[in-house]
Scaffold this motif. Sequence first.
Motif, short mmCIF file in Angstrom:
data_model
loop_
_atom_site.label_atom_id
_atom_site.label_comp_id
_atom_site.label_asym_id
_atom_site.label_seq_id
_atom_site.Cartn_x
_atom_site.Cartn_y
_atom_site.Cartn_z
N PRO A 1 -8.77 -2.44 -32.91
CA PRO A 1 -8.24 -2.51 -34.44
C PRO A 1 -8.38 -3.91 -35.02
CG PRO A 1 -6.66 -2.77 -32.69
CD PRO A 1 -8.08 -2.43 -31.97
N HIS A 2 -8.29 -3.76 -36.39
CA HIS A 2 -8.38 -5.00 -37.15
C HIS A 2 -7.02 -5.76 -37.26
CE1 HIS A 2 -9.61 -6.41 -41.50
NE2 HIS A 2 -9.91 -7.26 -40.49
N THR A 3 -6.85 -6.24 -36.01
CA THR A 3 -5.49 -7.33 -35.89
C THR A 3 -5.99 -8.45 -35.03
OG1 THR A 3 -4.92 -5.88 -34.05
CG2 THR A 3 -4.08 -5.03 -36.29
N ALA A 4 -5.23 -9.28 -34.95
CA ALA A 4 -5.36 -10.40 -33.98
C ALA A 4 -5.43 -9.79 -32.68
CB ALA A 4 -4.21 -11.51 -33.99
N MET A 5 -4.77 -8.97 -32.32
CA MET A 5 -4.47 -8.43 -30.98
C MET A 5 -5.97 -7.54 -30.63
SD MET A 5 -2.30 -5.43 -29.15
CE MET A 5 -0.73 -6.40 -29.09
N GLY A 6 -6.50 -6.91 -31.82
CA GLY A 6 -7.80 -6.15 -31.72
C GLY A 6 -8.65 -7.26 -31.27
N ALA A 7 -8.86 -8.58 -32.06
CA ALA A 7 -9.92 -9.42 -31.90
C ALA A 7 -9.93 -9.85 -30.44
CB ALA A 7 -9.85 -10.53 -32.83
N ARG A 8 -8.66 -10.11 -29.75
CA ARG A 8 -8.42 -10.82 -28.58
C ARG A 8 -8.82 -9.69 -27.49
NH1 ARG A 8 -2.96 -11.71 -28.68
NH2 ARG A 8 -2.33 -9.65 -27.97
N SER A 9 -8.43 -8.38 -27.72
CA SER A 9 -8.95 -7.32 -26.86
C SER A 9 -10.51 -7.04 -26.81
CB SER A 9 -8.25 -6.12 -27.50
OG SER A 9 -6.91 -6.22 -27.27
N ALA A 10 -11.01 -7.37 -27.85
CA ALA A 10 -12.56 -7.07 -28.24
C ALA A 10 -13.27 -8.10 -27.39
CB ALA A 10 -13.04 -6.78 -29.59
N ALA A 11 -12.87 -9.33 -27.69
CA ALA A 11 -13.36 -10.51 -26.68
C ALA A 11 -13.32 -10.24 -25.12
CB ALA A 11 -12.89 -11.65 -27.40
N VAL A 12 -12.09 -10.12 -24.90
CA VAL A 12 -11.93 -9.96 -23.39
C VAL A 12 -12.61 -8.78 -22.99
CG1 VAL A 12 -10.16 -9.33 -21.50
CG2 VAL A 12 -9.69 -10.96 -23.47
N SER A 13 -12.63 -7.57 -23.71
CA SER A 13 -13.36 -6.39 -22.98
C SER A 13 -14.85 -6.63 -22.92
CB SER A 13 -12.97 -5.29 -23.84
OG SER A 13 -13.58 -4.01 -23.52
N TYR A 14 -15.37 -7.17 -24.09
CA TYR A 14 -16.89 -7.54 -23.78
C TYR A 14 -17.12 -8.60 -22.76
CZ TYR A 14 -16.81 -5.80 -28.75
OH TYR A 14 -16.59 -4.94 -30.08
#
Length: 252
Positions: A90-103
């Motif tokens: 999602p287009h949120t701070a949590m989404g940015a954090r989650s994307a980086a960790v997942s990647y």
Amino acid sequence: MDHQRKVRRARLRLATLSAAVVALVAMGGVLAFGSVEESGSRSPRAEASPDRTSSAPRAPGGKKHTPATASRVRVLKPESSKNGIGTGFPHTAMGARSAAVSYWQDLSFIDDQAAERQLRTIAASPSDPVVRNGVSEVRKVREGVGLPPSGGPPNGMTVTTDVKAVLLRSLDRKGDVVQVWMVYDRYATSPEESTDDNPLRDQTDNLIVTWTKGDWKVTEQRRWVRRATGPRAYDPHSPYAFQDGWRQVADG
């Protein structure tokens, strides 16, 4: 050198690399993808800094918050996947954090062909330096451990990355370009050795992710790399690390 010796060397190398060389396995320093500029200069890495004299936030009862005592932050699962890496955040701070960790946890750090497919999937654009630089660094690491520059994991080796703490910093006014610092452990195993007796622990690197094409994508564009900054060194028991923004990641 026979194949078995090469396998042992590769595993030993992955298990004992210094933090600087590990950054190469992970495609380079800050970046570990988002941070190596075309000029060859690197983004700042996390370094220890003196304790600040300003007061850190306090928890009820007068105790100062630390990453270990504060509430842990959630990481969302990807909604989809492509080419061996999760997508859809999602287009949120949590989404940015989650994307980086997942990647960071899904990326291949020893198979250059798999890494290229993954990087092309999550890169901000087909021409973003992250793809070229990332694949190049994986190949350098392979050569450094006595493997051919291109190929898959030796003898079924797997590398597992576990992100334990994160820190977010926006690099633009809208919050659409975010630098995500991560502290992680990394383990190398193989069918012959199911446990890593000497894993890499408490490594620090980061990704720069940008909201584009309906998802968070990894970038190494120079204008964002130039704005990247290094955080206070992570210490789970330090109120100053908490004050700087470090938060532990919730399990699961």
